[in-house]
Scaffold this motif. Structure first.
Motif, PDB file in Angstrom:
ATOM      1  N   PHE A 151      -0.473  30.917   4.216  1.00 17.63           N
ATOM      2  CA  PHE A 151       0.472  30.047   4.629  1.00 17.63           C
ATOM      3  C   PHE A 151       0.274  28.676   4.070  1.00 17.63           C
ATOM      4  O   PHE A 151       1.014  27.942   3.179  1.00 17.63           O
ATOM      5  CB  PHE A 151       0.999  30.071   5.972  1.00 17.63           C
ATOM      6  CG  PHE A 151       1.985  28.890   6.082  1.00 17.63           C
ATOM      7  CD1 PHE A 151       3.357  29.189   5.991  1.00 17.63           C
ATOM      8  CD2 PHE A 151       1.808  27.626   6.829  1.00 17.63           C
ATOM      9  CE1 PHE A 151       4.416  28.121   6.263  1.00 17.63           C
ATOM     10  CE2 PHE A 151       2.629  26.809   7.163  1.00 17.63           C
ATOM     11  CZ  PHE A 151       3.815  26.927   7.093  1.00 17.63           C
ATOM     12  N   ASP A 152      -1.019  28.119   4.390  1.00 15.25           N
ATOM     13  CA  ASP A 152      -1.400  26.972   4.209  1.00 15.25           C
ATOM     14  C   ASP A 152      -1.660  26.652   2.493  1.00 15.25           C
ATOM     15  O   ASP A 152      -1.278  25.688   1.821  1.00 15.25           O
ATOM     16  CB  ASP A 152      -2.761  26.311   4.648  1.00 15.25           C
ATOM     17  CG  ASP A 152      -2.599  26.272   6.327  1.00 15.25           C
ATOM     18  OD1 ASP A 152      -1.132  26.028   6.708  1.00 15.25           O
ATOM     19  OD2 ASP A 152      -3.452  26.398   7.005  1.00 15.25           O
ATOM     20  N   LEU A 218      11.409  25.096   7.066  1.00 15.99           N
ATOM     21  CA  LEU A 218      11.186  25.810   8.227  1.00 15.99           C
ATOM     22  C   LEU A 218      11.218  24.661   9.251  1.00 15.99           C
ATOM     23  O   LEU A 218      10.818  23.299   8.987  1.00 15.99           O
ATOM     24  CB  LEU A 218       9.752  26.514   8.373  1.00 15.99           C
ATOM     25  CG  LEU A 218       9.600  27.586   7.089  1.00 15.99           C
ATOM     26  CD1 LEU A 218       8.224  28.084   7.166  1.00 15.99           C
ATOM     27  CD2 LEU A 218      10.549  28.652   7.682  1.00 15.99           C
ATOM     28  N   PRO A 219      11.380  24.961  10.520  1.00 13.79           N
ATOM     29  CA  PRO A 219      11.312  23.744  11.670  1.00 13.79           C
ATOM     30  C   PRO A 219       9.823  23.454  11.865  1.00 13.79           C
ATOM     31  O   PRO A 219       8.927  24.527  11.440  1.00 13.79           O
ATOM     32  CB  PRO A 219      11.739  24.781  12.713  1.00 13.79           C
ATOM     33  CG  PRO A 219      12.560  25.698  12.305  1.00 13.79           C
ATOM     34  CD  PRO A 219      12.051  26.337  11.127  1.00 13.79           C
ATOM     35  N   LYS A 220       9.772  22.252  12.120  1.00 17.33           N
ATOM     36  CA  LYS A 220       8.281  21.823  12.195  1.00 17.33           C
ATOM     37  C   LYS A 220       7.382  22.546  13.259  1.00 17.33           C
ATOM     38  O   LYS A 220       6.289  22.623  13.074  1.00 17.33           O
ATOM     39  CB  LYS A 220       8.384  20.163  12.861  1.00 17.33           C
ATOM     40  CG  LYS A 220       9.025  19.400  11.805  1.00 17.33           C
ATOM     41  CD  LYS A 220       9.385  17.849  12.029  1.00 17.33           C
ATOM     42  CE  LYS A 220       9.878  17.080  11.018  1.00 17.33           C
ATOM     43  NZ  LYS A 220       9.766  15.549  11.582  1.00 17.33           N
ATOM     44  N   GLN A 221       8.122  22.850  14.261  1.00 14.01           N
ATOM     45  CA  GLN A 221       7.265  23.676  15.371  1.00 14.01           C
ATOM     46  C   GLN A 221       6.982  25.104  14.813  1.00 14.01           C
ATOM     47  O   GLN A 221       5.707  25.297  15.053  1.00 14.01           O
ATOM     48  CB  GLN A 221       8.223  23.757  16.646  1.00 14.01           C
ATOM     49  CG  GLN A 221       8.394  22.678  17.380  1.00 14.01           C
ATOM     50  CD  GLN A 221       9.424  21.647  16.847  1.00 14.01           C
ATOM     51  OE1 GLN A 221      10.304  22.300  15.898  1.00 14.01           O
ATOM     52  NE2 GLN A 221       9.985  20.433  17.426  1.00 14.01           N
ATOM     53  N   ILE A 222       7.539  25.832  13.961  1.00  9.85           N
ATOM     54  CA  ILE A 222       7.294  27.003  13.249  1.00  9.85           C
ATOM     55  C   ILE A 222       6.065  26.621  12.365  1.00  9.85           C
ATOM     56  O   ILE A 222       4.945  27.386  12.521  1.00  9.85           O
ATOM     57  CB  ILE A 222       8.393  27.602  12.719  1.00  9.85           C
ATOM     58  CG1 ILE A 222       9.612  28.022  13.796  1.00  9.85           C
ATOM     59  CG2 ILE A 222       7.932  28.835  11.668  1.00  9.85           C
ATOM     60  CD1 ILE A 222       9.079  29.112  14.549  1.00  9.85           C
ATOM     61  N   LYS A 223       5.891  25.593  11.511  1.00 12.83           N
ATOM     62  CA  LYS A 223       5.022  25.281  10.654  1.00 12.83           C
ATOM     63  C   LYS A 223       3.790  25.026  11.200  1.00 12.83           C
ATOM     64  O   LYS A 223       2.862  25.523  10.986  1.00 12.83           O
ATOM     65  CB  LYS A 223       5.408  24.144   9.733  1.00 12.83           C
ATOM     66  CG  LYS A 223       6.583  24.611   8.695  1.00 12.83           C
ATOM     67  CD  LYS A 223       6.734  23.386   7.823  1.00 12.83           C
ATOM     68  CE  LYS A 223       7.443  22.357   8.243  1.00 12.83           C
ATOM     69  NZ  LYS A 223       8.088  21.214   7.320  1.00 12.83           N
ATOM     70  N   THR A 224       3.643  24.232  12.599  1.00  7.82           N
ATOM     71  CA  THR A 224       2.718  24.227  13.039  1.00  7.82           C
ATOM     72  C   THR A 224       1.834  25.525  13.854  1.00  7.82           C
ATOM     73  O   THR A 224       0.735  25.549  13.610  1.00  7.82           O
ATOM     74  CB  THR A 224       2.886  23.082  14.542  1.00  7.82           C
ATOM     75  OG1 THR A 224       3.384  22.015  13.801  1.00  7.82           O
ATOM     76  CG2 THR A 224       1.535  22.780  15.158  1.00  7.82           C
ATOM     77  N   TYR A 232      -2.814  18.683  10.472  1.00  8.09           N
ATOM     78  CA  TYR A 232      -2.080  18.184   9.231  1.00  8.09           C
ATOM     79  C   TYR A 232      -0.601  17.979   9.515  1.00  8.09           C
ATOM     80  O   TYR A 232      -0.188  16.697   9.086  1.00  8.09           O
ATOM     81  CB  TYR A 232      -2.032  19.100   8.130  1.00  8.09           C
ATOM     82  CG  TYR A 232      -1.388  18.932   6.806  1.00  8.09           C
ATOM     83  CD1 TYR A 232      -1.698  17.949   6.017  1.00  8.09           C
ATOM     84  CD2 TYR A 232       0.044  19.526   6.779  1.00  8.09           C
ATOM     85  CE1 TYR A 232      -0.989  17.607   4.782  1.00  8.09           C
ATOM     86  CE2 TYR A 232       0.677  19.348   5.679  1.00  8.09           C
ATOM     87  CZ  TYR A 232       0.243  18.376   4.793  1.00  8.09           C
ATOM     88  OH  TYR A 232       1.138  18.162   3.674  1.00  8.09           O
ATOM     89  N   TRP A 233      -0.175  18.740  10.205  1.00  6.20           N
ATOM     90  CA  TRP A 233       1.389  18.548  10.522  1.00  6.20           C
ATOM     91  C   TRP A 233       1.769  17.325  11.566  1.00  6.20           C
ATOM     92  O   TRP A 233       2.459  16.658  11.256  1.00  6.20           O
ATOM     93  CB  TRP A 233       2.022  19.836  11.143  1.00  6.20           C
ATOM     94  CG  TRP A 233       1.922  20.949  10.015  1.00  6.20           C
ATOM     95  CD1 TRP A 233       0.990  22.073  10.124  1.00  6.20           C
ATOM     96  CD2 TRP A 233       2.471  21.081   9.007  1.00  6.20           C
ATOM     97  NE1 TRP A 233       1.230  22.701   8.990  1.00  6.20           N
ATOM     98  CE2 TRP A 233       2.073  22.289   8.377  1.00  6.20           C
ATOM     99  CE3 TRP A 233       3.368  20.236   8.177  1.00  6.20           C
ATOM    100  CZ2 TRP A 233       2.354  22.951   7.020  1.00  6.20           C
ATOM    101  CZ3 TRP A 233       3.924  20.952   6.992  1.00  6.20           C
ATOM    102  CH2 TRP A 233       3.446  22.154   6.340  1.00  6.20           C
ATOM    103  N   ARG A 234       0.702  17.161  12.470  1.00  7.92           N
ATOM    104  CA  ARG A 234       0.841  16.067  13.414  1.00  7.92           C
ATOM    105  C   ARG A 234       0.682  14.835  12.562  1.00  7.92           C
ATOM    106  O   ARG A 234       1.276  14.094  13.018  1.00  7.92           O
ATOM    107  CB  ARG A 234      -0.189  16.555  14.471  1.00  7.92           C
ATOM    108  CG  ARG A 234      -0.107  17.515  15.224  1.00  7.92           C
ATOM    109  CD  ARG A 234      -0.992  17.526  16.629  1.00  7.92           C
ATOM    110  NE  ARG A 234      -0.885  18.594  17.623  1.00  7.92           N
ATOM    111  CZ  ARG A 234      -1.556  19.788  17.372  1.00  7.92           C
ATOM    112  NH1 ARG A 234      -2.569  19.793  16.641  1.00  7.92           N
ATOM    113  NH2 ARG A 234      -1.484  20.825  18.380  1.00  7.92           N
TER     114      ARG A 234
END
Length: 239
Positions: A151-152, A218-224, A232-234
């Motif tokens: 995914f990354d 994708l929603p941010k929470q899903i990506k995390t 990275y997402w934070r």
């Protein structure tokens, strides 16, 4: 940060889980710099850990062959994205080459080594794969970890740093070649019983990569939750 603090002609970078495989690892890693003035980056051959299973070992043998290679920007017409492949698990950089691209990026999800190698090659330097410099470095990822890692990778190559594919070519052909050669490798090792696991792992990688390529939807929470690099997402999106 470290390379800014030290004055040297060449800098060697290693990850904490890479181990030199013989006493000549570093000497061999540095040799191409004196042989080829235009080489800006040299990276070592990674061997699977001594107790690695067949699937874990496969990725090392596929990515790191036994023959060294001098890679030039003209090679992208037939080697594609492999032209700028590099791994900081064990790699050395000529200072002038690293300085020409202002060092490593600070805001990529992963593959800072490939990013920097691509920039260095665009700046006029070559890359050298030194098969005589050996380190032990491999991972026993679970299927879920494989999914998250790919995914990354999809985020990096297809979404956030698409310029690398645009400049040097895509990764799809490499994925198919790995799958076909992987089946042959397992058959050669008489490990056909691992075919189902290998197929599931390949499917997990493909699904992860495809999701990464459309991460913007994708929603941010899903990506995390499906990323191997939550920080990275934070940092990038303030999660």
């Amino acid at each position: 940060m470290a390379w800014h603090l030290v004055e040297a002609d060449v800098y060697i970078f290693m990850t904490q889980d890479a181990l030199p495989a013989d006493p000549h690892t570093m000497k061999n890693l540095l040799r191409p710099f004196s042989m080829y003035p235009k080489v800006g980056v040299v990276y070592a051959r990674q061997l699977p850990r001594p107790r690695a299973g067949p699937i874990e070992a496969l990725s090392r043998f596929f990515t790191y062959p036994a023959s060294s290679q001098l890679k030039k920007i003209s090679d992208k017409s037939h080697s594609g994205i492999k032209t700028v492949y590099c791994s900081n698990a064990c790699a050395a950089y000529r200072r002038e080459a690293l300085a020409s691209v202002e060092g490593f990026p600070e805001n990529v999800i992963m593959c800072e080594d490939v990013y920097t190698a691509a920039r260095i090659m665009e700046a006029g330097y070559d890359i050298y794969y030194q098969a005589d410099s050996l380190v032990y470095h491999s991972h026993d990822y679970s299927i879920l970890q494989e999914f998250k890692r790919y995914f990354d990778l999809g985020v990096f190559y297809e979404s956030r740093e698409r310029w690398i594919i645009d400049a040097f070519g895509g990764v799809k052909q490499q994925g198919m070649r790995f799958f076909l050669e992987g089946l042959g490798y397992l058959k050669e090792k008489e490990c056909q019983y691992l075919f189902p696991e290998f197929l599931v792992r390949t499917a997990a990688k493909l699904c992860g990569y495809k999701l990464g390529s459309i991460e913007r939807y994708l929603p941010k929470q899903i990506k995390t939750s499906i990323s191997m690099h939550e920080n990275y997402w934070r940092q990038v999106e303030g999660l």
